[in-house]
Write an enzyme that holds these catalytic residues in place. Structure first.
Site, mmCIF file in Angstrom:
data_model
loop_
_atom_site.group_PDB
_atom_site.id
_atom_site.type_symbol
_atom_site.label_atom_id
_atom_site.label_comp_id
_atom_site.label_asym_id
_atom_site.label_seq_id
_atom_site.Cartn_x
_atom_site.Cartn_y
_atom_site.Cartn_z
ATOM 1 N N HIS A 149 56.924 42.572 62.128
ATOM 2 C CA HIS A 149 56.976 43.294 63.399
ATOM 3 C C HIS A 149 55.777 44.227 63.607
ATOM 4 C CE1 HIS A 149 57.992 47.086 61.425
ATOM 5 N NE2 HIS A 149 58.601 46.299 60.544
ATOM 6 N N HIS A 158 41.894 34.340 60.307
ATOM 7 C CA HIS A 158 42.588 33.243 59.620
ATOM 8 C C HIS A 158 43.523 33.858 58.582
ATOM 9 C CE1 HIS A 158 42.168 29.162 57.266
ATOM 10 N NE2 HIS A 158 43.416 29.607 57.290
HETATM 11 C C1 LIG Z 1 45.650 25.421 53.772
HETATM 12 C C2 LIG Z 1 44.578 26.202 53.056
HETATM 13 O O1 LIG Z 1 44.025 25.749 52.103
HETATM 14 S S1 LIG Z 1 44.131 27.673 53.719
HETATM 15 C C3 LIG Z 1 42.740 28.232 52.776
HETATM 16 C C4 LIG Z 1 43.174 29.114 51.657
HETATM 17 N N1 LIG Z 1 42.014 29.530 50.862
HETATM 18 C C5 LIG Z 1 42.084 30.593 50.080
HETATM 19 O O2 LIG Z 1 43.096 31.258 49.991
HETATM 20 C C6 LIG Z 1 40.808 30.922 49.357
HETATM 21 C C7 LIG Z 1 40.711 32.416 49.103
HETATM 22 N N2 LIG Z 1 39.503 32.675 48.373
HETATM 23 C C8 LIG Z 1 39.470 33.412 47.255
HETATM 24 O O3 LIG Z 1 40.447 33.985 46.758
HETATM 25 C C9 LIG Z 1 38.104 33.460 46.614
HETATM 26 O O4 LIG Z 1 38.229 33.331 45.201
HETATM 27 C C10 LIG Z 1 37.282 34.700 46.971
HETATM 28 C C11 LIG Z 1 36.987 34.718 48.470
HETATM 29 C C12 LIG Z 1 37.998 35.982 46.609
HETATM 30 C C13 LIG Z 1 36.003 34.480 46.219
HETATM 31 O O5 LIG Z 1 35.265 35.626 46.030
HETATM 32 P P1 LIG Z 1 33.912 35.534 45.174
HETATM 33 O O6 LIG Z 1 33.344 36.887 45.094
HETATM 34 O O7 LIG Z 1 33.052 34.443 45.723
HETATM 35 O O8 LIG Z 1 34.487 35.149 43.785
HETATM 36 P P2 LIG Z 1 33.931 34.174 42.634
HETATM 37 O O9 LIG Z 1 34.497 32.808 42.813
HETATM 38 O O10 LIG Z 1 32.433 34.319 42.516
HETATM 39 O O11 LIG Z 1 34.608 34.831 41.373
HETATM 40 C C14 LIG Z 1 34.221 36.131 40.922
HETATM 41 C C15 LIG Z 1 35.283 36.655 39.989
HETATM 42 O O12 LIG Z 1 36.455 36.996 40.728
HETATM 43 C C16 LIG Z 1 37.584 36.295 40.247
HETATM 44 N N3 LIG Z 1 38.379 35.935 41.412
HETATM 45 C C17 LIG Z 1 38.011 35.129 42.444
HETATM 46 N N4 LIG Z 1 38.976 35.066 43.362
HETATM 47 C C18 LIG Z 1 39.976 35.844 42.897
HETATM 48 C C19 LIG Z 1 41.253 36.164 43.412
HETATM 49 N N5 LIG Z 1 41.673 35.663 44.590
HETATM 50 N N6 LIG Z 1 42.036 37.003 42.697
HETATM 51 C C20 LIG Z 1 41.618 37.505 41.514
HETATM 52 N N7 LIG Z 1 40.408 37.222 40.980
HETATM 53 C C21 LIG Z 1 39.607 36.410 41.664
HETATM 54 C C22 LIG Z 1 37.002 35.089 39.528
HETATM 55 O O13 LIG Z 1 37.882 34.613 38.542
HETATM 56 C C23 LIG Z 1 35.750 35.654 38.945
HETATM 57 O O14 LIG Z 1 36.082 36.391 37.795
HETATM 58 P P3 LIG Z 1 35.068 36.496 36.530
HETATM 59 O O15 LIG Z 1 33.836 37.151 37.080
HETATM 60 O O16 LIG Z 1 35.822 37.332 35.558
HETATM 61 O O17 LIG Z 1 34.822 35.087 36.094
#
Ligand SMILES: CC(=O)SCCNC(=O)CCNC(=O)[C@H](O)C(C)(C)COP(=O)(O)OP(=O)(O)OC[C@H]1O[C@@H](n2cnc3c(N)ncnc32)[C@H](O)[C@@H]1OP(=O)(O)O
Length: 226
Positions: A149, A158
Site C-alpha cells: 500500500h 524495473h
Molecule cells: C525474470 C528476471 O530474470 S528479472 C532480472 C533479475 N535480475 C537480477 O535480480 C540481477 C540482480 N543483479 C545483482 O544482484 C548483481 O549481482 C549486481 C547488480 C548487484 C552486481 O553488482 P556488481 O557490482 O557488478 O557485482 P559483481 O558481480 O562484480 O560482484 C562483486 C561482489 O559482490 C558480490 N555480489 C554480487 N551481487 C550480490 C548480491 N546480489 N548480493 C550479495 N553479494 C553480491 C559478488 O559475489 C562479488 O563478491 P566478491 O567480490 O567477494 O567476489
C-alpha cells in the site's frame, strides 16, 4: 487498463538489449505470454536482430526492426517496450513519437482498484499491487513482485521477480530492484539506483547508487545522466 481489453499490439525486443547482457529477450517472451493470457492479440514483435525476422515468438510473428513501428501507427495497434533494461526503454520511448502505449496486466496478477498504472507498464503473473499505489510509465512489475500500500514507483523502474516492497516505499525513476530484494516500510530508493538480488534495504539508497547485501550497503556510484 481493464482486463480482457482486446487490442492488437506490437511488442518489441531491441538488439541493444541482446547486446547489453546476452539475455536473449527473455523479458520479451514473458511480455508476449502475458498479453496472450490477457486475451490480447499480438500482431507483431519488432526486433533489431535480422536473424530473428521471419521467426515467431510464442506464435507471434517477428516482422522486422523496431523502426518498422511506424507501419502500425493509426491502425488501432498499441505497443509495449518489452525490454528489461530501463535506460533502453527510456531511450526508445523518446524515439517512438505518436505511439499508443498499452498497459499489460496478467489475469493472475492483482492490482487494487485504487492503484494507478502508467502507460506502457507491465504487471506479470503473481504480482500484487496494493491500494493507493502509484506506478509510473513503462515500469516492469515482474513475476510475483509485491508492491504494498501507498508505494510510489517512478517511470522506467524495473521491480524484478519476487521483489517485496513494504508499505509507503518510494522508488525513484529508473531504479532497478533485483530479484527477491526486500525494502522495509517508508524507505526511498534513489533515481537510477540498483539494488542487488536478495538485498534487504533498511536505509534510504541515494540516487545513482548500487547497493546489495543484508542489510543492503551502498557499494559504489553509478554513471549519472546519459
Ligand atoms: C525474470 C528476471 O530474470 S528479472 C532480472 C533479475 N535480475 C537480477 O535480480 C540481477 C540482480 N543483479 C545483482 O544482484 C548483481 O549481482 C549486481 C547488480 C548487484 C552486481 O553488482 P556488481 O557490482 O557488478 O557485482 P559483481 O558481480 O562484480 O560482484 C562483486 C561482489 O559482490 C558480490 N555480489 C554480487 N551481487 C550480490 C548480491 N546480489 N548480493 C550479495 N553479494 C553480491 C559478488 O559475489 C562479488 O563478491 P566478491 O567480490 O567477494 O567476489
Amino acid at each position: 487498463m481493464p482486463r480482457g481489453t482486446p487490442p492488437c499490439r506490437s511488442l518489441r525486443v531491441a538488439r541493444e538489449y541482446e547486446a547489453s547482457g546476452g539475455r536473449g529477450g527473455g523479458h520479451g517472451k514473458v511480455a508476449v505470454a502475458t498479453a496472450l493470457e490477457a486475451g490480447m492479440e499480438v500482431v507483431a514483435v519488432l526486433d533489431d536482430a535480422p536473424t530473428k525476422w521471419g521467426s515467431s515468438l510464442l506464435g507471434a510473428p517477428v516482422l522486422g526492426p523496431v523502426s518498422a513501428f511506424e507501419r502500425f501507427l493509426q491502425k488501432d495497434v498499441r505497443f509495449v517496450l518489452a525490454i528489461g533494461e530501463n535506460r533502453v526503454r527510456q531511450k526508445l520511448a523518446s524515439l517512438m513519437a505518436g505511439v499508443d502505449w498499452a498497459t499489460l496486466v496478467h489475469p493472475r496478477a492483482y492490482v487494487h482498484a485504487t492503484a494507478s498504472l502508467g502507460e506502457g507498464t507491465v504487471v506479470f503473473a503473481g504480482a500484487i499491487v496494493q491500494p493507493m499505489v502509484q506506478v509510473g510509465r513503462h515500469v516492469i512489475v515482474n513475476t510475483s513482485a509485491v508492491v504494498e500500500h501507498d508505494c510510489r514507483i517512478g517511470d522506467w523502474v524495473h521491480l524484478a521477480s519476487g521483489t517485496r516492497l513494504a508499505g509507503s516505499v518510494e522508488v525513484g525513476e529508473g531504479a532497478f530492484v533485483g530479484a527477491g530484494a526486500v525494502v522495509i516500510p517508508g524507505k526511498r530508493l534513489g533515481r537510477w539506483s540498483i539494488v542487488g538480488a536478495g538485498a534487504v534495504v533498511v536505509r534510504d539508497i541515494p540516487d545513482f547508487s548500487l547497493a546489495y547485501g543484508v542489510p543492503a550497503e551502498v557499494r559504489r556510484k553509478i554513471q549519472g545522466e546519459p
